[in-house]
Scaffold this motif. Structure first.
Motif, PDB file in Angstrom:
ATOM      1  N   SER A  44      -8.503  25.934  24.766  1.00 26.02           N
ATOM      2  CA  SER A  44      -9.239  24.967  25.598  1.00 26.02           C
ATOM      3  C   SER A  44      -8.516  24.713  26.918  1.00 26.02           C
ATOM      4  CB  SER A  44      -9.423  23.646  24.852  1.00 26.02           C
ATOM      5  OG  SER A  44     -10.284  23.816  23.769  1.00 26.02           O
ATOM      6  N   ILE A  47      -8.849  27.761  29.185  1.00 24.56           N
ATOM      7  CA  ILE A  47     -10.150  27.835  29.868  1.00 24.56           C
ATOM      8  C   ILE A  47     -10.096  27.028  31.166  1.00 24.56           C
ATOM      9  CG2 ILE A  47     -12.586  27.167  29.741  1.00 24.56           C
ATOM     10  CD1 ILE A  47     -12.451  27.873  26.710  1.00 24.56           C
ATOM     11  N   GLN A  72     -16.942  27.499  27.360  1.00 24.01           N
ATOM     12  CA  GLN A  72     -16.927  26.200  26.675  1.00 24.01           C
ATOM     13  C   GLN A  72     -17.986  26.123  25.578  1.00 24.01           C
ATOM     14  OE1 GLN A  72     -17.308  23.653  30.142  1.00 24.01           O
ATOM     15  NE2 GLN A  72     -15.182  22.995  29.950  1.00 24.01           N
ATOM     16  N   GLU A  76     -15.080  27.926  22.910  1.00 25.42           N
ATOM     17  CA  GLU A  76     -14.277  26.732  22.633  1.00 25.42           C
ATOM     18  C   GLU A  76     -14.542  26.100  21.268  1.00 25.42           C
ATOM     19  OE1 GLU A  76     -12.395  23.133  25.282  1.00 25.42           O
ATOM     20  OE2 GLU A  76     -14.343  23.932  25.858  1.00 25.42           O
ATOM     21  N   GLY A  80     -11.147  27.031  20.335  1.00 21.98           N
ATOM     22  CA  GLY A  80     -10.580  26.150  21.358  1.00 21.98           C
ATOM     23  C   GLY A  80      -9.280  25.475  20.977  1.00 21.98           C
ATOM     24  N   LYS A  81      -9.133  25.094  19.719  1.00 22.45           N
ATOM     25  CA  LYS A  81      -7.924  24.387  19.285  1.00 22.45           C
ATOM     26  C   LYS A  81      -6.780  25.336  18.928  1.00 22.45           C
ATOM     27  CE  LYS A  81     -10.469  20.389  17.640  1.00 22.45           C
ATOM     28  NZ  LYS A  81     -10.896  19.587  16.504  1.00 22.45           N
TER      29      LYS A  81
END
Length: 173
Positions: A44, A47, A72, A76, A80-81
């Motif tokens: 994330s 990005i 996104q 994500e 994302g994590k």
């Protein structure tokens, strides 16, 4: 990433080895991703960094926003994590596999290109060691075909098209 442990003979081989083992352990535990304090730690964050440092510098704002939004929306939520020091080929390709299973081939192709470019940027900036998608291609590895469509104009759409063509010829004459 290159880290200088010290200068020989001030730092003995044994002391360098001890430092190396400590650094390896820190990296394995996610404590050592990069020496730069401003470097992103998760996908994330990457990005955002990619958007600010690369996309806005090389594309129009509209194109940069489109690329960021695609990442996104599609990448994500899935990865994302994920911490950058835990990034693998399996994790990076999971986004494309999930999209392909959902029948989103065209979008998967675009997201693949965006992810590949983002990871190439991250590798150049030393945020990650290697681009996990560098060896992959959309066609041979994921069965994605670019630009292929399965839609044709309907008869009423063809009539409208020709009416517009004829009308524009009359106006231009």
């Amino acid at each position: 990433m290159v880290i200088t442990l010290g200068i020989y003979p001030k730092l003995s081989i044994d002391d360098a080895r001890v430092k190396l083992y400590k650094l390896r352990k820190q990296k394995k535990n996610g404590q050592l991703v990069s020496q730069r304090p401003d470097s992103p730690k998760t996908i994330s964050e990457l990005i955002e960094t990619f958007y600010e440092l690369k996309l806005l510098q090389t594309q129009s704002k509209k194109s940069a926003d489109y690329t960021k939004r695609a990442l996104q929306i599609h990448a994500e939520p899935i990865i994302g994590k994920t911490k950058l020091n835990r990034l693998s080929k399996h994790i990076a390709t999971s986004v494309i596999h999930d999209m392909k299973k959902a029948g989103k081939d065209t979008t998967a192709n675009k997201v693949f290109k965006h992810l590949k470019a983002m990871f190439k940027f991250a590798a150049k900036q030393d945020y990650i060691e290697i681009n996990p998608l560098a060896e992959f291609s959309a066609g041979s590895d994921f069965g994605l075909k670019e630009g292929e469509r399965s839609r044709w104009l309907k008869l009423d759409e063809i009539k409208v098209f020709f009416e517009i063509c004829v009308f524009s010829d009359k106006v231009n004459s």
